[in-house]
Every structure is written in structure tokens, then in C-alpha cells.
Design a protein around this motif. Structure first.
Motif, mmCIF file in Angstrom:
data_model
loop_
_atom_site.group_PDB
_atom_site.id
_atom_site.type_symbol
_atom_site.label_atom_id
_atom_site.label_comp_id
_atom_site.label_asym_id
_atom_site.label_seq_id
_atom_site.Cartn_x
_atom_site.Cartn_y
_atom_site.Cartn_z
ATOM 1 N N THR A 180 0.863 -1.178 0.000
ATOM 2 C CA THR A 180 0.000 0.000 0.000
ATOM 3 C C THR A 180 0.906 1.238 0.000
ATOM 4 O OG1 THR A 180 -0.105 0.101 2.388
ATOM 5 C CG2 THR A 180 -1.805 -1.232 1.280
ATOM 6 N N PHE A 181 0.308 2.413 0.058
ATOM 7 C CA PHE A 181 1.098 3.646 0.017
ATOM 8 C C PHE A 181 1.430 4.172 1.410
ATOM 9 C CE2 PHE A 181 -1.175 3.400 -3.979
ATOM 10 C CZ PHE A 181 -0.146 3.604 -4.876
ATOM 11 N N ARG A 182 0.415 4.150 2.310
ATOM 12 C CA ARG A 182 0.577 4.886 3.567
ATOM 13 C C ARG A 182 0.641 4.003 4.807
ATOM 14 N NH1 ARG A 182 -2.327 7.343 0.038
ATOM 15 N NH2 ARG A 182 -1.573 9.343 -0.702
ATOM 16 N N ASP A 183 0.641 2.664 4.652
ATOM 17 C CA ASP A 183 0.858 1.822 5.826
ATOM 18 C C ASP A 183 2.325 1.964 6.239
ATOM 19 O OD1 ASP A 183 -1.706 0.629 6.379
ATOM 20 O OD2 ASP A 183 -1.517 -0.424 4.470
ATOM 21 N N SER A 184 2.698 1.393 7.407
ATOM 22 C CA SER A 184 4.046 1.649 7.929
ATOM 23 C C SER A 184 5.146 1.171 6.981
ATOM 24 C CB SER A 184 4.201 1.029 9.314
ATOM 25 O OG SER A 184 3.856 -0.320 9.228
ATOM 26 N N ASP A 185 4.890 0.094 6.200
ATOM 27 C CA ASP A 185 5.900 -0.354 5.233
ATOM 28 C C ASP A 185 5.508 0.086 3.816
ATOM 29 O OD1 ASP A 185 3.649 -1.904 4.937
ATOM 30 O OD2 ASP A 185 4.742 -3.766 4.565
ATOM 31 N N GLY A 186 4.669 1.120 3.722
ATOM 32 C CA GLY A 186 4.101 1.521 2.428
ATOM 33 C C GLY A 186 5.098 2.191 1.496
ATOM 34 N N LEU A 187 4.685 2.319 0.229
ATOM 35 C CA LEU A 187 5.568 2.875 -0.808
ATOM 36 C C LEU A 187 6.025 4.296 -0.492
ATOM 37 C CD1 LEU A 187 4.070 1.845 -4.256
ATOM 38 C CD2 LEU A 187 6.341 1.312 -3.349
ATOM 39 N N TRP A 188 5.159 5.077 0.143
ATOM 40 C CA TRP A 188 5.547 6.471 0.413
ATOM 41 C C TRP A 188 6.483 6.601 1.619
ATOM 42 C CZ3 TRP A 188 5.062 7.274 -4.122
ATOM 43 C CH2 TRP A 188 3.906 7.444 -4.851
ATOM 44 N N GLU A 189 6.845 5.456 2.243
ATOM 45 C CA GLU A 189 7.938 5.445 3.235
ATOM 46 C C GLU A 189 9.271 5.315 2.492
ATOM 47 O OE1 GLU A 189 7.903 5.297 6.844
ATOM 48 O OE2 GLU A 189 5.912 6.145 6.481
ATOM 49 N N GLU A 190 9.214 4.616 1.348
ATOM 50 C CA GLU A 190 10.421 4.292 0.581
ATOM 51 C C GLU A 190 10.778 5.395 -0.423
ATOM 52 O OE1 GLU A 190 11.417 0.358 -1.969
ATOM 53 O OE2 GLU A 190 9.697 0.215 -0.631
ATOM 54 N N TYR A 191 9.756 6.013 -0.986
ATOM 55 C CA TYR A 191 9.951 7.047 -2.012
ATOM 56 C C TYR A 191 9.235 8.311 -1.576
ATOM 57 C CZ TYR A 191 11.013 3.037 -5.004
ATOM 58 O OH TYR A 191 11.548 1.887 -5.530
ATOM 59 N N ARG A 192 9.721 9.456 -2.095
ATOM 60 C CA ARG A 192 9.008 10.705 -1.847
ATOM 61 C C ARG A 192 8.069 10.965 -3.014
ATOM 62 N NH1 ARG A 192 11.947 15.671 -0.219
ATOM 63 N NH2 ARG A 192 12.254 15.771 -2.473
ATOM 64 N N ILE A 193 6.812 11.288 -2.688
ATOM 65 C CA ILE A 193 5.818 11.558 -3.731
ATOM 66 C C ILE A 193 6.378 12.566 -4.729
ATOM 67 C CG2 ILE A 193 3.595 12.722 -4.153
ATOM 68 C CD1 ILE A 193 2.549 11.390 -1.597
ATOM 69 N N GLU A 194 7.017 13.605 -4.198
ATOM 70 C CA GLU A 194 7.481 14.684 -5.087
ATOM 71 C C GLU A 194 8.648 14.263 -5.980
ATOM 72 O OE1 GLU A 194 7.095 14.424 -1.850
ATOM 73 O OE2 GLU A 194 7.964 16.103 -0.779
ATOM 74 N N ASP A 195 9.239 13.086 -5.714
ATOM 75 C CA ASP A 195 10.319 12.593 -6.589
ATOM 76 C C ASP A 195 9.800 11.714 -7.722
ATOM 77 O OD1 ASP A 195 12.249 13.860 -5.122
ATOM 78 O OD2 ASP A 195 12.729 12.108 -3.888
ATOM 79 N N TYR A 206 4.031 15.852 -11.840
ATOM 80 C CA TYR A 206 4.499 16.264 -13.161
ATOM 81 C C TYR A 206 5.861 16.952 -13.059
ATOM 82 C CZ TYR A 206 4.576 17.813 -17.962
ATOM 83 O OH TYR A 206 4.944 18.007 -19.264
ATOM 84 N N ASP A 207 6.105 17.665 -11.958
ATOM 85 C CA ASP A 207 7.415 18.295 -11.735
ATOM 86 C C ASP A 207 8.516 17.241 -11.701
ATOM 87 O OD1 ASP A 207 6.441 20.796 -11.685
ATOM 88 O OD2 ASP A 207 6.551 21.072 -9.506
ATOM 89 N N ALA A 208 8.220 16.121 -11.007
ATOM 90 C CA ALA A 208 9.202 15.030 -10.931
ATOM 91 C C ALA A 208 9.526 14.524 -12.334
ATOM 92 C CB ALA A 208 8.656 13.893 -10.071
ATOM 93 N N TRP A 209 8.490 14.372 -13.137
ATOM 94 C CA TRP A 209 8.664 13.913 -14.519
ATOM 95 C C TRP A 209 9.555 14.880 -15.302
ATOM 96 C CZ3 TRP A 209 8.315 9.948 -17.665
ATOM 97 C CH2 TRP A 209 8.162 10.142 -19.039
ATOM 98 N N GLN A 210 9.350 16.169 -15.093
ATOM 99 C CA GLN A 210 10.162 17.145 -15.834
ATOM 100 C C GLN A 210 11.614 17.156 -15.347
ATOM 101 O OE1 GLN A 210 7.489 20.561 -15.380
ATOM 102 N NE2 GLN A 210 7.475 20.688 -17.609
ATOM 103 N N ARG A 211 11.788 16.907 -14.035
ATOM 104 C CA ARG A 211 13.138 16.929 -13.451
ATOM 105 C C ARG A 211 13.950 15.693 -13.789
ATOM 106 N NH1 ARG A 211 10.783 18.577 -8.698
ATOM 107 N NH2 ARG A 211 10.937 16.470 -7.891
ATOM 108 N N ASN A 212 13.288 14.519 -13.670
ATOM 109 C CA ASN A 212 14.054 13.279 -13.763
ATOM 110 C C ASN A 212 13.190 12.155 -14.346
ATOM 111 O OD1 ASN A 212 15.717 11.071 -13.398
ATOM 112 N ND2 ASN A 212 16.369 11.669 -11.341
ATOM 113 N N GLN A 213 13.095 12.144 -15.663
ATOM 114 C CA GLN A 213 12.233 11.151 -16.314
ATOM 115 C C GLN A 213 12.701 9.721 -16.050
ATOM 116 O OE1 GLN A 213 11.531 12.016 -20.477
ATOM 117 N NE2 GLN A 213 10.509 13.939 -19.994
#
Ligand code: APR
Length: 237
Positions: free
Chosen positions: A29-44, A48-55
Motif C-alpha cells: 500500500t502507500f501509507r501503511d508503515s511499510d508503504g511505498l511512500w515510506e520508501e519514495y518521496r511523492i514529489e520525486d 508532473y514536476d518530478a517527470w520534468q526533473r528526472n524522467q
């Protein structure tokens, strides 16, 4: 014609699903304790900004998700929703980008946040393609010659399917919410379109009690356990 009349006579069950319904298949899942958003930052990876910065990074993030999707199977919760179609007109509205509802046998699925297996043009959003394998590469182009991007609704982007989703929610005779933290709008607001008198079920081990929706039954249990039980109950009524 006969099928159409049959569906018209059936009660309509609308089911809003989130990452929790796929958790027992092995997708994080995204927001559980082992979720994806613990591993990655949404803004990375998911704007769309992330896409423009680092495809490359964004492409790699979704390639990994897509690769994993090839290794997992639907679970008892997905299959239970498909079984419900024997007696009900079942419409799924999913925030998930996996295809486990499709593979579980459900027939009406609206993807609010896009689909992992699809990619689209960066100059024409109507040019959508299904990827053959798991890998999108920098340099893969649409027929108009622009880089292909994941067919995902990123944070800050419009959610074009929210209008049909709201209309479907308003037509529900029974409404279910399964496996979502109800943190992300506009999806979480769909409950507001469901008429007050309609029975509502919310299945999630961490379901919060603060929703003051009328006729809401909260079932704090895993989807793979609670949903098959609820489906059997509804089919027997
Ligand atoms: N059965 C049911 N629910 C479960 C299970 C399970 N086995 N395991 C976990 N859950 C629940 C958690 O308790 C949590 O409430 O699933 C929910 C997952 O919440 P999120 O990780 O926030 O996922 P979701 O609500 O789908 O996120 C919405 O956020 O990042 C974006 O675009 C992404 O579509 C996603 C959106």
C-alpha cells in the motif's frame, strides 16, 4: 437485450477500492508503515514536476511496479467482487492502477488514477497504448514522436474520471469502500455523492470511525476475509 433488461432489474452495488484490496496479493500500500511512500518521496516520482526533473527515475519507479504486477495474482477479495455479479449490477471504482480486478473477473471497472499497464503520449493525452511487457524506456515514442509517459494520474493533475465516478456513486443501491485510507481527494469525496438512505460498508483493518455518513457499517478486517463473507451474505439475502 435480455442481458440489458436483467441488469436494469438488478440492484446496483458500487465499490470504491484502494491499495488495501491488493495488499493480500503482495502489492504494497502507500501509507501503511511499510508503504511505498515510506520508501519514495511523492514529489520525486509521482508529480508532473518530478517527470520534468528526472524522467529516468519516474520511468524506473513505474517499471518496478509494473514488473511486480506480473508476479502477483488476484486474491479472495477480488474474486468475491466478481462473484457478486451473479445477482447484482456491480460497478467498481478503483484508485488502484493494477489490473487485479480485471484478472479477478470483474466486468465494470473504472480506474480513477490510471492504469499501470498503459502508457500515453506526452503531447496528446488521447494517444494511450498498452505496453507489451513491463518496461517503458526513455526514447519510447508515441506516433507523434513524443516521449511516452506512464498512464497514471499524478498528484496535482486532473482526475478526469471523477465525474463519471460521482454519477455512478449517486446511483448506488449499496455502496462499499474497501482498503483505502480515504486520504486522497477527490476519490475520498465520492462517499458524499451516495444518498443518505443507501447502505454503506467500509472494510479496512484501520478504518477510521470519523465518517458521519448515515447507514455506514464499518468492518475492521482484512478485505480477503471480510469481503467474501459480506458477498455471501448479500447473495443469500
Ligand atoms: N485489507 C483491507 N485494507 C487493507 C489491507 C487489507 N488486507 N491492508 C491494508 N489495508 C488498508 C490500510 O489500513 C489503509 O487504510 O489499505 C489502506 C491503504 O491506504 P493507502 O496506502 O493510503 O492507499 P489508498 O487509499 O489506495 O491511496 C490512495 O494515494 O498515493 C496515492 O494514487 C495513490 O491511489 C493511491 C491514492
Amino acid at each position: 437485450m435480455i442481458t440489458f433488461v436483467k441488469i436494469m432489474l438488478m440492484k446496483k452495488i458500487v465499490v470504491l477500492t484502494g491499495a488495501g484490496i491488493s495488499a493480500e496479493s503482495g502489492i504494497k500500500t502507500f501509507r501503511d508503515s511499510d508503504g511505498l511512500w515510506e520508501e519514495y518521496r511523492i514529489e520525486d516520482v509521482a508529480t508532473y514536476d518530478a517527470w520534468q526533473r528526472n524522467q529516468e527515475l519516474v520511468i524506473e519507479f513505474y517499471n518496478q511496479r509494473r514488473k511486480q504486477l506480473l508476479e502477483v495474482e488476484p486474491n479472495a477479495a477480488h474474486y468475491a467482487l466478481a462473484k457478486l455479479e451473479a445477482r447484482f449490477d456491480v460497478q467498481i471504482i478503483t484508485q488502484n492502477v493494477d489490473d487485479l480486478h480485471e484478472r479477478g473477473g470483474s466486468s465494470k471497472i473504472l480506474h480513477l488514477h490510471g492504469e499501470l499497464k498503459k502508457v500515453r503520449s506526452t503531447v496528446d493525452e488521447n494517444l494511450i497504448y498498452t505496453l507489451k511487457g513491463w518496461e517503458l524506456k526513455k526514447g519510447d515514442l508515441c506516433e507523434k514522436g513524443s516521449q511516452l509517459r506512464p498512464h497514471i494520474v499524478w498528484f496535482g493533475e486532473d482526475v478526469p474520471m471523477i465525474i463519471p465516478a460521482a454519477e455512478l456513486s449517486a446511483q448506488a443501491d449499496i455502496f462499499m469502500v474497501v482498503g483505502t485510507s480515504m486520504n486522497v481527494y477527490p476519490a475520498a469525496g465520492l462517499l458524499n455523492y451516495v444518498p443518505a438512505n443507501v447502505p454503506k460498508y467500509f472494510i479496512d483493518p484501520n478504518a477510521k470511525d470519523f465518517y458521519n455518513a448515515r447507514n455506514l457499517m464499518i468492518i475492521k478486517e482484512k478485505a480477503g476475509i471480510a469481503l467474501p463473507e459480506l458477498v455471501e451474505k448479500l447473495l443469500a439475502e
